[in-house]
Design an enzyme around this catalytic site. Structure first.
Site, PDB file in Angstrom:
ATOM      1  N   GLY A   9      13.837 -29.218  20.011  1.00  0.00           N
ATOM      2  CA  GLY A   9      15.240 -29.573  19.842  1.00  0.00           C
ATOM      3  C   GLY A   9      15.952 -29.521  21.179  1.00  0.00           C
ATOM      4  N   GLY A  78      15.819 -20.408  15.878  1.00  0.00           N
ATOM      5  CA  GLY A  78      17.270 -20.400  15.763  1.00  0.00           C
ATOM      6  C   GLY A  78      17.780 -21.405  14.751  1.00  0.00           C
ATOM      7  CG  HIS A 137      29.710 -23.087  11.990  1.00  0.00           C
ATOM      8  ND1 HIS A 137      29.815 -22.175  10.974  1.00  0.00           N
ATOM      9  CD2 HIS A 137      29.094 -22.445  13.022  1.00  0.00           C
ATOM     10  CE1 HIS A 137      29.281 -21.020  11.360  1.00  0.00           C
ATOM     11  NE2 HIS A 137      28.839 -21.160  12.597  1.00  0.00           N
ATOM     12  CG  HIS A 138      29.446 -28.167  15.009  1.00  0.00           C
ATOM     13  ND1 HIS A 138      28.523 -29.093  14.564  1.00  0.00           N
ATOM     14  CD2 HIS A 138      28.743 -27.057  15.343  1.00  0.00           C
ATOM     15  CE1 HIS A 138      27.312 -28.570  14.637  1.00  0.00           C
ATOM     16  NE2 HIS A 138      27.410 -27.335  15.102  1.00  0.00           N
ATOM     17  CE  LYS A 141      25.921 -23.562  10.754  1.00  0.00           C
ATOM     18  NZ  LYS A 141      24.626 -23.555  11.473  1.00  0.00           N
ATOM     19  CB  THR A 148      26.284 -16.217  10.902  1.00  0.00           C
ATOM     20  OG1 THR A 148      25.506 -16.727  11.985  1.00  0.00           O
ATOM     21  CG2 THR A 148      27.010 -14.956  11.351  1.00  0.00           C
TER      22      THR A 148
END
Length: 246
Positions: A9, A78, A137-138, A141, A148
């Protein structure tokens, strides 16, 4: 000897930041990376690097794990948004039998501190307090409730179960918003009849996430993490113990 780091990524938001950060690191170097548009295959990235860092998509992560199970390498995951039936958790568990596997929905120190505070508050406030988690979030996403936020809810439930010596059935209200280019905002509220207690964490730059990844990489390379399944909390827990009690 310098370690080769492969980014999966590497053209995404986090991939670009990590590329810039890794170019300045003295103890490792940037190896071949993978993106949907790259000419390098995922198998090549696995076989030609010492450590893998994945910030891609659930589908790509699943394929990455297939190759890693054939050629085990330490990996930092991640990526979030996995479904329960994707098989990713089973693959992660299997891989951790051979190498260190670090799974981190959020690598910032602030997120860890917020989770610790939320768990502590959950032990103090009775079940008469309502719990609400808000995350923003943006707009790009993919997962509707962030990893989280889910992790925060799990920490609160675990703390309450430990505090009351039985698994409670509290309703934790959770809301997610996707707006603009917001890096990440998480707010935990404990609301009673006469007061509201709020723990809020807001990220201004994704550099805070890349900094956390670099700390994890240093732990893998410097201390030689033994094989096993880890979260970023493990790293920050040792830092917490050192700063507070050391």
């Amino acid at each position: 000897m310098k370690k080769s780091i492969g980014l999966v990524g590497d053209t995404g938001r986090m991939g670009v930041l990590l590329t810039q950060a890794l170019l300045c690191r003295p103890h490792c170097f940037l190896g071949k990376g993978f993106s949907r548009r790259s000419q390098t295959s995922l198998e090549e990235v696995v076989t030609e690097n010492d450590i893998l860092v994945d910030f891609s998509s659930p589908e790509v992560t699943s394929l990455l794990l297939d190759f890693l199970l054939k050629t085990p390498r330490p990996v930092i995951i991640g990526t979030t948004g996995f479904t329960n039936d994707s098989g990713v958790k089973t693959k992660l568990s299997a891989l951790s039998e051979y190498v260190p596997v670090v799974v981190c929905a959020n690598t910032s120190l602030g997120a860890y501190v917020q989770k610790r505070l939320a768990a502590f508050a959950a032990k103090l406030f009775s079940t008469s307090y309502d719990v609400r988690i808000l995350e923003t979030h943006h707009r790009a996403k993919a997962d509707a409730i962030s990893g989280t936020a889910i992790s925060l809810a799990e920490a609160i439930r675990s703390a309450k179960a430990e505090s009351y010596e039985e698994e409670p059935e509290p309703f934790i209200e959770m809301h997610g918003s996707r707006l603009g280019n917001v890096c990440g905002e998480h707010e935990v509220s404990f609301v009673g009849e006469d007061e509201r207690f709020v723990i809020r964490h807001e990220v201004f730059s994704r550099r805070v996430f890349s900094g956390g990844v670099l700390l994890i990489l240093e732990k893998i390379m410097g201390e030689g993490l033994p094989k096993g399944y880890y979260t970023s909390d493990v790293l920050y827990e040792s830092l917490f113990q050192e700063k507070v009690f050391g």
